[in-house]
Design an enzyme around this catalytic site. Structure first.
Site: not given
Ligand code: IPD
Ligand code: CA
Ligand code: CA
Length: 281
Positions: A87, A103, A105-106, A231
């Protein structure tokens, strides 16, 4: 959590040498996921530098970047020839059948606000198919792993999607993009129709965790209108290996390289798909 590394070879493998290599894939995946997640946990609720990406609330913290560096270092030490899509640092294009999709940190917004609903999520693609996935939320000590053809596990115990029969009795989850999508059948219209019928629709803030919870039968379905490959890469495999169905909004087999994701227990899939495309519940 100290993950006990699985020593079984993946179904991809035929010869003992190939089995050895496949074990290396899995061990590298688990090590990278665990190391980065423990780093994230160590820095939870501590001061960190933060800046915005495209939108004012689309954040990246120095912890995202540090987790990504830990993951890249672990993967590239073991497999320097593999392609990578991650990412924050972007793509490392290499002439390889393997691509790691990362990813670091998700659930970054949750992390940045001290909400412990966030994880590290890594998938491994082979010739365009997802073959391994790991998602680890160190705050709940929940480590999800999926291997193509071998099922999905939570802390090494097999998981299955729910058996819920009716959309009206389902518990769903969704996510909203950082920028509002002004379109017919957009996120708010679909959300409104579902909640007007009294269907619980949660919004946890981490698509990877949402998908794992579908895989574990906690949610019966998850949909989101705009996701990126990182994601969903690991969570997508988690749901299919737990017996669920993942498609785009037209019902076509899911590809991580397009934005629409619908993941369910399979039973409520066509009903929820119709609602997403404009039908009443
Ligand atoms: C987000 C999370 C979130 C989703 C967003 C993503 P991030 O990723 O997964 O739940 O609704 O569309 O972008 O920015 O925390 O890596
Ligand atoms: Ca994410
Ligand atoms: Ca992320």
């Amino acid at each position: 959590m100290c993950y006990k590394y699985i020593t079984l070879a993946s179904t991809l493998c035929i010869t003992p040498h190939q089995a050895y290599i496949c074990n290396m894939f899995l061990q590298t995946l688990l090590q990278a996921t665990e190391k980065a997640a423990l780093h994230m946990k160590l820095h939870f609720e501590k001061p960190f530098a933060v800046h915005n990406k495209e939108g004012v609330n689309n954040l990246v913290t120095e912890v995202d970047t540090a987790c990504e560096a830990i993951i890249l270092n672990t993967i590239q030490s073991a497999f320097p020839q593999h392609a990578i899509l991650t990412e924050e640092a972007g793509s490392l294009v290499q002439d390889s059948a393997y691509k790691w999709i990362i990813d670091p940190i998700d659930g970054t917004v949750n992390f940045a606000h001290g909400i412990p609903i966030c994880c590290v999520s890594i998938g491994l693609e082979h010739n365009g198919s997802m073959v391994l996935g790991a998602v680890y939320n160190p705050f709940l000590n929940e480590f999800f792993v999926a291997e193509k053809g071998k099922g999905a596990t939570l802390n090494q115990k097999p998981i299955q999607v729910s058996q819920k029969q009716l959309l009206l009795e389902s518990c769903l989850v969704t996510g909203f993009p950082y920028t509002y999508l002004d379109m017919p059948n957009g996120p708010l219209q679909v959300f409104e129709k579902l909640i007007k019928k009294g269907i619980p629709v949660r919004r946890l803030g981490s698509a990877a965790i949402d998908l794992c919870y579908v895989a574990a039968g906690r949610f019966d379905g998850f949909y989101e209108h705009k996701l990126q490959a990182w994601d969903s890469a690991a969570g997508f495999l988690m749901v299919t290996e737990a017996g669920g169905t993942v498609t785009d909004f037209e019902g076509k087999p899911y590809s991580v390289y397009q934005p629409h994701l619908l993941a369910t227990n399979g039973i409520i899939h066509t009903h929820l798909q119709a609602v997403i495309n404009g039908a009443e519940v």
